[in-house]
Design an enzyme around this catalytic site. Sequence first.
Site, PDB file in Angstrom:
ATOM      1  N   CYS A  57       0.837  -1.211   0.000  1.00 45.98           N
ATOM      2  CA  CYS A  57       0.000   0.000   0.000  1.00 45.98           C
ATOM      3  C   CYS A  57       0.865   1.252   0.000  1.00 45.98           C
ATOM      4  O   CYS A  57       1.785   1.384   0.812  1.00 45.98           O
ATOM      5  CB  CYS A  57      -0.909  -0.015   1.226  1.00 45.98           C
ATOM      6  SG  CYS A  57      -1.836   1.524   1.476  1.00 45.98           S
ATOM      7  N   CYS A  60       0.269   3.196   3.660  1.00 51.47           N
ATOM      8  CA  CYS A  60       0.546   2.643   4.986  1.00 51.47           C
ATOM      9  C   CYS A  60       1.834   3.224   5.568  1.00 51.47           C
ATOM     10  O   CYS A  60       2.760   3.585   4.829  1.00 51.47           O
ATOM     11  CB  CYS A  60       0.657   1.120   4.916  1.00 51.47           C
ATOM     12  SG  CYS A  60      -0.933   0.266   4.924  1.00 51.47           S
ATOM     13  N   HIS A 123      -4.675   0.003   8.018  1.00 49.43           N
ATOM     14  CA  HIS A 123      -5.139  -0.160   6.643  1.00 49.43           C
ATOM     15  C   HIS A 123      -6.571  -0.682   6.568  1.00 49.43           C
ATOM     16  O   HIS A 123      -7.255  -0.486   5.552  1.00 49.43           O
ATOM     17  CB  HIS A 123      -4.176  -1.144   5.937  1.00 49.43           C
ATOM     18  CG  HIS A 123      -4.437  -1.339   4.476  1.00 49.43           C
ATOM     19  ND1 HIS A 123      -4.054  -0.431   3.507  1.00 49.43           N
ATOM     20  CD2 HIS A 123      -5.039  -2.367   3.809  1.00 49.43           C
ATOM     21  CE1 HIS A 123      -4.394  -0.882   2.321  1.00 49.43           C
ATOM     22  NE2 HIS A 123      -4.999  -2.053   2.462  1.00 49.43           N
ATOM     23  N   ASN A 161     -13.616   9.848  -1.192  1.00 51.02           N
ATOM     24  CA  ASN A 161     -14.176   8.868  -2.106  1.00 51.02           C
ATOM     25  C   ASN A 161     -13.903   7.498  -1.501  1.00 51.02           C
ATOM     26  O   ASN A 161     -12.756   7.073  -1.410  1.00 51.02           O
ATOM     27  CB  ASN A 161     -13.529   8.963  -3.490  1.00 51.02           C
ATOM     28  CG  ASN A 161     -13.841  10.275  -4.180  1.00 51.02           C
ATOM     29  OD1 ASN A 161     -14.931  10.816  -4.042  1.00 51.02           O
ATOM     30  ND2 ASN A 161     -12.882  10.802  -4.918  1.00 51.02           N
ATOM     31  N   SER A 169      -8.775   4.986  -5.578  1.00 48.96           N
ATOM     32  CA  SER A 169      -7.656   4.264  -6.167  1.00 48.96           C
ATOM     33  C   SER A 169      -6.836   3.493  -5.151  1.00 48.96           C
ATOM     34  O   SER A 169      -5.908   2.774  -5.526  1.00 48.96           O
ATOM     35  CB  SER A 169      -6.735   5.248  -6.913  1.00 48.96           C
ATOM     36  OG  SER A 169      -6.208   6.217  -6.013  1.00 48.96           O
ATOM     37  N   HIS A 172      -6.758   2.047   1.438  1.00 50.16           N
ATOM     38  CA  HIS A 172      -6.393   2.574   2.754  1.00 50.16           C
ATOM     39  C   HIS A 172      -7.349   3.712   3.116  1.00 50.16           C
ATOM     40  O   HIS A 172      -7.622   4.577   2.281  1.00 50.16           O
ATOM     41  CB  HIS A 172      -4.951   3.083   2.746  1.00 50.16           C
ATOM     42  CG  HIS A 172      -4.412   3.369   4.111  1.00 50.16           C
ATOM     43  ND1 HIS A 172      -3.548   2.523   4.770  1.00 50.16           N
ATOM     44  CD2 HIS A 172      -4.622   4.405   4.957  1.00 50.16           C
ATOM     45  CE1 HIS A 172      -3.240   3.028   5.955  1.00 50.16           C
ATOM     46  NE2 HIS A 172      -3.896   4.177   6.085  1.00 50.16           N
ATOM     47  N   HIS A 174      -8.741   6.964   3.656  1.00 47.60           N
ATOM     48  CA  HIS A 174      -8.175   8.297   3.448  1.00 47.60           C
ATOM     49  C   HIS A 174      -9.179   9.192   2.736  1.00 47.60           C
ATOM     50  O   HIS A 174     -10.154   8.726   2.144  1.00 47.60           O
ATOM     51  CB  HIS A 174      -6.880   8.227   2.630  1.00 47.60           C
ATOM     52  CG  HIS A 174      -7.092   7.926   1.171  1.00 47.60           C
ATOM     53  ND1 HIS A 174      -7.408   6.669   0.688  1.00 47.60           N
ATOM     54  CD2 HIS A 174      -7.052   8.736   0.068  1.00 47.60           C
ATOM     55  CE1 HIS A 174      -7.532   6.705  -0.626  1.00 47.60           C
ATOM     56  NE2 HIS A 174      -7.331   7.940  -1.029  1.00 47.60           N
ATOM     57  N   GLN A 176      -9.341  13.507   0.902  1.00 44.76           N
ATOM     58  CA  GLN A 176      -8.519  14.517   0.238  1.00 44.76           C
ATOM     59  C   GLN A 176      -8.973  15.910   0.642  1.00 44.76           C
ATOM     60  O   GLN A 176     -10.105  16.110   1.100  1.00 44.76           O
ATOM     61  CB  GLN A 176      -8.597  14.355  -1.285  1.00 44.76           C
ATOM     62  CG  GLN A 176      -8.076  13.017  -1.788  1.00 44.76           C
ATOM     63  CD  GLN A 176      -8.004  12.971  -3.299  1.00 44.76           C
ATOM     64  OE1 GLN A 176      -7.381  13.810  -3.936  1.00 44.76           O
ATOM     65  NE2 GLN A 176      -8.669  11.971  -3.884  1.00 44.76           N
TER      66      GLN A 176
END
Length: 356
Positions: A57, A60, A123, A161, A169, A172, A174, A176
């Site tokens: 990943c 990570c 993760h 997203n 994409s 993990h 996350h 933005q």
Amino acid sequence: MSVQEQDVMVDAAAVHRRFNPLNGQWVLVSPHRTQRPWQGQMEAPDTAALPSHDPACFLCPGNTRANGEINPDYSGPWVFANDFAALMPAPLVTAPPDADPDGLLIAEPVSGECRVMCFSPNHALTLPELSDAELRAVIDTWADQSAELGQRYAWVQIFENKGAAMGCSNPHPHGQIWASAHVPDEPAAEDARQRAYIERTGRPLLGDIAMHEAGGPRVVVENARWMAIVPFWAVWPFETLVLPRFAVQRMEQLDAFDRDSLAALLSELTARYDNLFGCSFPYSMGWHGAPYGAGEQAHWQLHAHFYPPLLRSASIRKFMVGYEMLAEAQRDLTAEQAAERLREVSPLHYRKANRK
């Protein structure tokens, strides 16, 4: 309840349109279409149990990203500059490619920054699986980032997203943060309509929505300070709108109690999403708050939009195509039916329940 809303609610099966006062657009509601057969694309349900650390990943702790940089051994939310940013702090200013004396072909330079925010070093843990303290740390980081970037940019867009179905994409957990010198189209429309409403009534539009919806059939989760509703004008099948029950324009204005209350609401809302179809529920979500450096902002209310694509099951999603792209948005499930289904499932995440 308005006369218009009363007329709609007389027959929930009737085809009708609903108006979104926040952006000025309509949605066509066709409840009978939930019975149509489906032989189209089937999504692969996201039910896989992920490891707490994946050596492959890019996000990570301790791993190497695509650009060769090594991630720190972070222990909480971690923010870094997007390696493939859509906005740049100092864009190259060039003339438009074609002269246009009629003003039909318009281009302008833009500037901004794009950041990635890992919610957790683990993760495997999405938002509903974080502890209360971990989710509060996410909210604190959102607030800090918004305040910092708002000193330099007019707009700060915090979003996530979640899931491959929404174009994520990397699995993990996350989100933005994109900041820009201009106010983009969606918040600009909300700004104009909220401003017009307060000028006409003397009250903030979303404050009135929150008062109208409290305890009603479209509420999914609510506490003393926040509520999550399927808005009357929802477009996506299980779309929700997170609203404060008090006046607040930006994330960084929230005090400790409001942040704790928001963490509790987000934890339950996202758990109900995952429990609906027993999978990691995909969505795009994001926060809208008052633009920065734009004078008086009393017409604004901080709020979050959740736009999930799943419709009938973990395998069947809503597609925004055809009529929706060429005419106006359309939905099958009514907002009231969607809210009821989300209320019916457990507030305890199915993975947490299985661990007990």
